[in-house]
Design an enzyme around this catalytic site. Structure first.
Site, PDB file in Angstrom:
ATOM      1  CB  CYS A  89       2.318  20.168 -13.584  1.00  0.00           C
ATOM      2  SG  CYS A  89       1.426  19.069 -12.467  1.00  0.00           S
ATOM      3  CG  HIS A 107      -2.004  -1.116   1.085  1.00  0.00           C
ATOM      4  ND1 HIS A 107      -2.717  -1.596   2.157  1.00  0.00           N
ATOM      5  CD2 HIS A 107      -2.428  -1.838   0.010  1.00  0.00           C
ATOM      6  CE1 HIS A 107      -3.542  -2.565   1.755  1.00  0.00           C
ATOM      7  NE2 HIS A 107      -3.373  -2.726   0.462  1.00  0.00           N
TER       8      HIS A 107
END
Ligand code: BJW
Ligand code: ZN
Length: 237
Positions: free
Chosen positions: A140, A104
């Site tokens: 971004c 995970h």
């Protein structure tokens, strides 16, 4: 001999990291797990999810491996040990385990949710939990998120493949401190049993795996693991 250990939040409980689903103390006693740890939760309210993960990141920085993690690492002197963990802490590695597969992800890595670039900027301290905190922004325009796997997201390919191999090649699989309800991780003991590989469950509570497991040890991880290797012959008859 090859031992494969599948660990969950319970192995870190005695280090002071709260588990997810223990009603009284679990992290999710106050928050809905499927909201705070899901891709949908992140897109709905990233500032809530970010605040929660930043607090857990801080908490995990201040804890130490316990005798359960250390016992697993010490087994390497006697066997080939593979650790498949659902935990996003680094306590197995810090205890000395060499082959650790994080199904995970890790709460010590961060990345942009849009361009996927790794984030290495500073993170604020958060000794006490707060309700909301806006996540940092990437160049971004994307948002910085922890490099963990939320509900609805695929597991990392390499870690998953190594975990399946580690289970298929094991002489014994030891499942410790997991509620065995989150898939596909919960399918790994089922895979072992289907292959005739004995599965030992270490958990103070019953789980959906308990009836199928070859042996269940109803003790805590830090209590049971330090003597488990010596007890293996008698446990497995
Ligand atoms: C002690 C102790 C002590 C206490 N000593 N023990 C139906 C069937 C099959 C699958 C699904 C389904 N419906 C939906 C799914 C999929 C879903 C899923 O499994 N849902 C179920 C809940 C039904 N799974 C997913 O979405 C996974 N991805 C996936 O399937 O992808 C497919 C896909 C492919 C292609 C494109 C897109 C998708 C992803 C699952 C991700 C789970 N993520 C989290 C958060 C990680 C980040 C973070 O840490 O915050 O992982 S959720 C949370 O649960 C975390 C844990 O790793 C995980 C497991 O929890 P764990 O470790 O078992 O903890 P607890 O608290 O539940 O249990 C603690 C246990 O310890 C208890 O039993 C205690 O008794 C015990 N204990 N003290 C020993 N001292
Ligand atoms: Zn980006």
């Amino acid at each position: 001999m090859q031992l494969t250990v599948l660990s969950g939040a319970g192995i870190s409980a005695e280090s002071g990291v709260p588990t997810f689903r223990d009603v009284e103390t679990g992290l999710w006693a106050k928050v809905d797990p499927y909201e705070i740890s899901s891709a949908q939760g992140w897109s709905r309210h990233p500032e809530k999810v970010w605040a929660w993960y930043l607090w857990r990141h801080n908490l995990m920085q201040g804890v130490e491996p316990n005798s359960g993690h250390r016992a697993v690492a010490a087994w390497q002197d006697h066997a080939e040990v593979h650790v498949v963990t659902q935990n996003v802490d680094n306590l197995h590695e810090r205890a000395g385990s060499e082959r650790v597969y994080h199904l995970h992800g890790s709460l010590f890595e961060f990345r942009c949710d849009r361009c996927q670039r790794e984030y290495v900027g500073r993170l604020p301290d958060m000794p006490e939990p707060v309700e909301t905190m806006p996540p940092p922004e990437c160049q971004c325009g994307g948002l910085i998120r922890p490099n963990v796997v939320w509900f609805g997201e695929p597991l990392p390919d390499t870690a998953w493949q190594k975990s399946v191999d580690a289970v298929n090649n094991a002489d014994v699989v030891i499942v410790v401190g997991t509620s065995s309800i989150v898939y596909p991780a919960a399918g790994l003991p089922e895979l072992a049993l289907a292959n005739g590989i004995p599965v030992i469950e270490v958990n103070p509570e019953r789980t959906p795996l308990s009836d199928a497991a070859t042996v269940t040890v109803r003790e805590s991880a830090a209590g049971a693991l330090p003597t488990l290797l010596q007890r293996l012959p008698s446990l497995l008859g």
